[in-house]
Design a protein around this motif. Structure first.
Motif, mmCIF file in Angstrom:
data_model
loop_
_atom_site.group_PDB
_atom_site.id
_atom_site.type_symbol
_atom_site.label_atom_id
_atom_site.label_comp_id
_atom_site.label_asym_id
_atom_site.label_seq_id
_atom_site.Cartn_x
_atom_site.Cartn_y
_atom_site.Cartn_z
ATOM 1 N N PRO A 1 0.796 -1.223 0.000
ATOM 2 C CA PRO A 1 0.000 0.000 0.000
ATOM 3 C C PRO A 1 0.831 1.278 0.000
ATOM 4 O O PRO A 1 1.999 1.259 0.431
ATOM 5 C CB PRO A 1 -0.827 -0.105 1.281
ATOM 6 N N GLY A 2 0.239 2.346 -0.467
ATOM 7 C CA GLY A 2 0.911 3.648 -0.518
ATOM 8 C C GLY A 2 1.433 4.046 0.861
ATOM 9 O O GLY A 2 0.711 3.945 1.850
ATOM 10 N N GLY A 3 2.673 4.443 0.918
ATOM 11 C CA GLY A 3 3.237 4.959 2.163
ATOM 12 C C GLY A 3 3.667 3.904 3.162
ATOM 13 O O GLY A 3 4.042 4.230 4.294
ATOM 14 N N ALA A 4 3.646 2.611 2.775
ATOM 15 C CA ALA A 4 4.013 1.549 3.731
ATOM 16 C C ALA A 4 5.501 1.583 4.065
ATOM 17 O O ALA A 4 5.943 0.992 5.052
ATOM 18 C CB ALA A 4 3.631 0.186 3.167
ATOM 19 N N LYS B 1 7.989 1.286 1.262
ATOM 20 C CA LYS B 1 8.694 0.505 0.234
ATOM 21 C C LYS B 1 10.016 1.166 -0.159
ATOM 22 O O LYS B 1 11.062 0.527 -0.160
ATOM 23 C CB LYS B 1 7.812 0.359 -1.035
ATOM 24 N N THR B 2 9.946 2.467 -0.476
ATOM 25 C CA THR B 2 11.153 3.154 -0.951
ATOM 26 C C THR B 2 12.200 3.226 0.155
ATOM 27 O O THR B 2 13.386 2.992 -0.076
ATOM 28 C CB THR B 2 10.799 4.573 -1.435
ATOM 29 N N THR B 3 11.766 3.544 1.364
ATOM 30 C CA THR B 3 12.699 3.646 2.488
ATOM 31 C C THR B 3 13.396 2.301 2.707
ATOM 32 O O THR B 3 14.603 2.238 2.931
ATOM 33 C CB THR B 3 11.931 4.049 3.773
ATOM 34 N N ASP C 1 9.898 9.088 -5.713
ATOM 35 C CA ASP C 1 10.607 8.111 -4.880
ATOM 36 C C ASP C 1 12.068 8.480 -4.656
ATOM 37 O O ASP C 1 12.640 8.179 -3.616
ATOM 38 C CB ASP C 1 10.493 6.704 -5.491
ATOM 39 N N GLY D 1 1.802 2.525 -4.887
ATOM 40 C CA GLY D 1 1.048 2.063 -3.726
ATOM 41 C C GLY D 1 -0.185 1.315 -4.231
ATOM 42 O O GLY D 1 -0.948 1.846 -5.021
ATOM 43 N N LYS E 1 7.295 -0.455 9.836
ATOM 44 C CA LYS E 1 6.829 0.500 10.844
ATOM 45 C C LYS E 1 6.463 -0.218 12.139
ATOM 46 O O LYS E 1 5.447 0.089 12.780
ATOM 47 C CB LYS E 1 5.632 1.319 10.323
ATOM 48 N N ASP F 1 7.762 0.166 14.762
ATOM 49 C CA ASP F 1 7.924 1.101 15.880
ATOM 50 C C ASP F 1 6.565 1.670 16.286
ATOM 51 O O ASP F 1 6.437 2.257 17.351
ATOM 52 C CB ASP F 1 8.873 2.248 15.482
ATOM 53 N N LEU F 2 5.564 1.478 15.441
ATOM 54 C CA LEU F 2 4.247 2.051 15.747
ATOM 55 C C LEU F 2 3.476 1.151 16.719
ATOM 56 O O LEU F 2 3.718 -0.064 16.807
ATOM 57 C CB LEU F 2 3.436 2.255 14.468
ATOM 58 N N THR G 1 10.148 -4.997 10.361
ATOM 59 C CA THR G 1 11.211 -4.002 10.143
ATOM 60 C C THR G 1 10.815 -2.606 10.640
ATOM 61 O O THR G 1 9.632 -2.294 10.787
ATOM 62 C CB THR G 1 11.557 -3.849 8.637
ATOM 63 N N VAL G 2 11.841 -1.813 10.852
ATOM 64 C CA VAL G 2 11.661 -0.367 11.013
ATOM 65 C C VAL G 2 12.606 0.258 9.990
ATOM 66 O O VAL G 2 13.774 0.525 10.280
ATOM 67 C CB VAL G 2 12.008 0.115 12.450
ATOM 68 N N ALA G 3 12.092 0.442 8.782
ATOM 69 C CA ALA G 3 12.968 0.844 7.670
ATOM 70 C C ALA G 3 13.559 2.222 7.877
ATOM 71 O O ALA G 3 14.637 2.524 7.381
ATOM 72 C CB ALA G 3 12.195 0.788 6.358
ATOM 73 N N LYS G 4 12.862 3.061 8.615
ATOM 74 C CA LYS G 4 13.373 4.432 8.761
ATOM 75 C C LYS G 4 14.528 4.519 9.771
ATOM 76 O O LYS G 4 15.144 5.557 9.919
ATOM 77 C CB LYS G 4 12.246 5.400 9.127
#
Ligand code: B12
Ligand SMILES: Nc1nc2c(ncn2[C@@H]2O[C@H](COP(=O)(O)OP(=O)(O)OP(=O)(O)O)[C@@H](O)[C@H]2O)c(=O)[nH]1
Ligand SMILES: [Mg+2]
Length: 411
Positions: free
Chosen positions: A184-187, A189-191, A227, A278, A324, A326-327, A353-356
């Motif tokens: 989905p958009g904003g999940a 992926k790019t990070t 992206d 997304g 995410k 971490d949420l 994962t916590v990609a950020k």
């Protein structure tokens, strides 16, 4: 139908004056221009590399922090050095760029500077008039330049609805592994891809990676290809990244994706990574054996457990990443998704994962799953019709967060 004009926009340093670039990007997109947006704090080298790989007609720079004479001139100089002097350089900086400065910049090869008070329409018209037609590039141009132009030609073939041209035959030493990322958009992926790229680059000094990244667009209209703005590690000479607009095709990819992928697969890369737009619940973007391995990136905030039953990609993904984590909702999401995967009775993997976050252990595990499947054992290559695939790595030591979903369940 002619292909949209493609330009790249960037901001060298952002000192708080970001509304100009945002306004201008949107205006260009509204008028049918495809804008590859590189974001803030970009070196000249990153801007030039991106412009070459994206095969844009021009680079638009927004600069409010001073140093514009040197910065713009350096972009022009480096483009020339790379044999890409057909890419024009233009931009503005409101009241920070004087007429005298602009005159010097033009003498140094900058194509156009717009001053405060110029209407947005005037700038859109300028781009349409001056950057619509691409000069032919020299046949002996450098590999990135040639590859970038070939990708454009493929996209143009589809835009003009002509028959697909045969791909030029190339002899390459390696056959890349193709990994498809969707979700989905904003999940994230790019990070996540950017963090994986860091590991690919660090752990093997010779690895070369290509990324095909998609963003949505409607036929004949513009697109914000954003992206690259999230990519930090992927701005590297060993990474060839291309942003593609879907140009009216539903499902996450562009009509030209498959042909572009075929070209990249014959272009001396070790890995080719595809990121879809997304996607929604029904999307199955990688059905035509496009990829060797599929990764579904989920956001913990997908709704209730019931929603998971509707996400068809959960049936076919080789690896499901719950990003995410971490949420707050992550723990529940992990357990719900894990339970959902057990229904499939195939050797799918689930990774948290916590990609950020840099050096995230979950991303390390994902990297291992992707690279280990190469040499040691060909696991995780799911049949894309959803049929079960056995996992031949059963003897390998695994950590809890990467166990096949079915196995974790039975513990
Ligand atoms: C709005 C604004 C702000 C806002 C920015 C909000 C935001 N999110 O962007 C805020 C309040 C944050 C701000 C802050 C500051 N600002 Co101020 N700001 C402006 C103002 C009034 C408008 C800028 C703007 O975005 N306009 C909208 C855009 C679309 O129009 P434009 O800037 O005129 O740009 C035209 C062209 O250049 C072109 N263009 C611009 N970029 C690009 C890119 C491309 C690709 C293309 C094709 C065209 C293009 O498009 C426009 C066409 O009309 C300008 C005045 C001016 N005109 O420059 C001052 C101005 C840029 N700021 C200035 C200053 C000094 C500051 C501060 C240092 C003030 C302070 N002492 O704190 C701070 C610095 C920021 C920080 N570090 O805190 C000075 C800069 C002086 C100089 N020579 O360096 C200016 C020129 C005002 C002045 N006359 O003194 N600012
Ligand atoms: N809290 C949190 N935010 C994250 C994490 N990973 C990415 N993000 C943020 O999520 C936002 C979207 O990230 P992207 O990587 O652009 O997501 P995407 O899936 O590529 O988005 P699209 O390409 O638009 O579909 C950004 O603001 C990221 O910083 C994470 O692990 N935790
Ligand atoms: Mg993305």
């Amino acid at each position: 139908m002619a292909s949209p004009v493609r330009i790249l926009t960037a901001v060298p340093i952002c000192d708080g004056h970001d509304s100009a670039i945002n306004t201008i990007n949107l205006e260009f997109i509204r008028h049918g221009i495809e804008v590859v947006y590189l974001g803030f704090h970009r070196y000249v080298g990153d801007i030039v590399r991106a412009a070459i790989q994206e095969d844009v007609a021009a680079i638009g720079i927004s600069s409010y922090n001073g140093g514009h004479i040197e910065f713009f001139a350096d972009v022009v100089r480096q483009l020339r050095k790379c044999g890409a002097d057909d890419i024009a350089v233009f931009g503005g900086g409101g009241g920070t760029i004087s007429h005298q400065d602009a005159a010097i910049m033009k003498r140094k090869g900058v194509d156009q500077i717009f001053f405060a008070g110029t209407s947005l329409t005037e700038m859109v018209d300028y781009v349409g008039k001056h950057y619509g037609k691409r000069p032919k590039r020299r046949a002996n141009s450098k590999p990135d330049l040639a590859l970038a132009r070939q990708l454009t030609e493929i996209e143009e073939t589809y835009a003009n609805r002509k028959t697909k041209r045969a791909l030029p035959s190339r002899k390459t030493a390696r056959k890349p592994k193709v990994i498809g990322f969707t979700g989905p958009g904003g999940a994230g992926k790019t990070t996540l891809i950017d963090e994986l790229v860091l590991r690919f680059l660090q752990r093997n000094p010779k690895t070369r990676i290509a990324i095909l990244s998609h963003d949505p667009s409607v036929i004949g209209e513009g697109a914000l290809l954003g992206d690259r703005a999230t990519m930090i590690n992927s701005q590297d000479d060993r990474v060839f990244m291309r942003s593609m607009a879907t140009r009216g095709q539903a499902g996450g990819l562009s009509p030209a994706t498959k042909s572009c992928l075929e070209l990249l697969a014959h272009s001396d890369f070790d890995y080719v990574i595809i990121e879809t737009v997304g996607t929604g619940q029904e999307a199955l973007p990688f059905r035509d054996e496009l990829v060797d391995q599929t990764v579904l990136v989920m956001n913990p905030d997908y709704g209730a457990r019931l929603q998971l039953q509707k996400i068809v990609m959960l049936d076919v993904a080789d690896i499901v990443v719950v990003n995410k984590t971490d949420l707050e909702r992550a723990k529940a999401a992990l357990s719900e998704i894990e339970h959902r995967l057990t229904q499939n009775k195939r050797a799918q993997q689930i990774v948290a994962t916590v990609a950020k976050r840099h050096r995230d252990a979950g991303v390390d595990k994902l990297y291992e799953l992707i690279t280990r499947a190469d040499g040691e054992a060909p696991v995780l290559r799911g049949n894309h019709d959803g049929t079960a695939v056995s996992d031949r790595r059963s003897s390998r030591r695994r950590s809890a967060s990467v166990l096949p979903a079915a196995k974790r369940r039975s513990k």
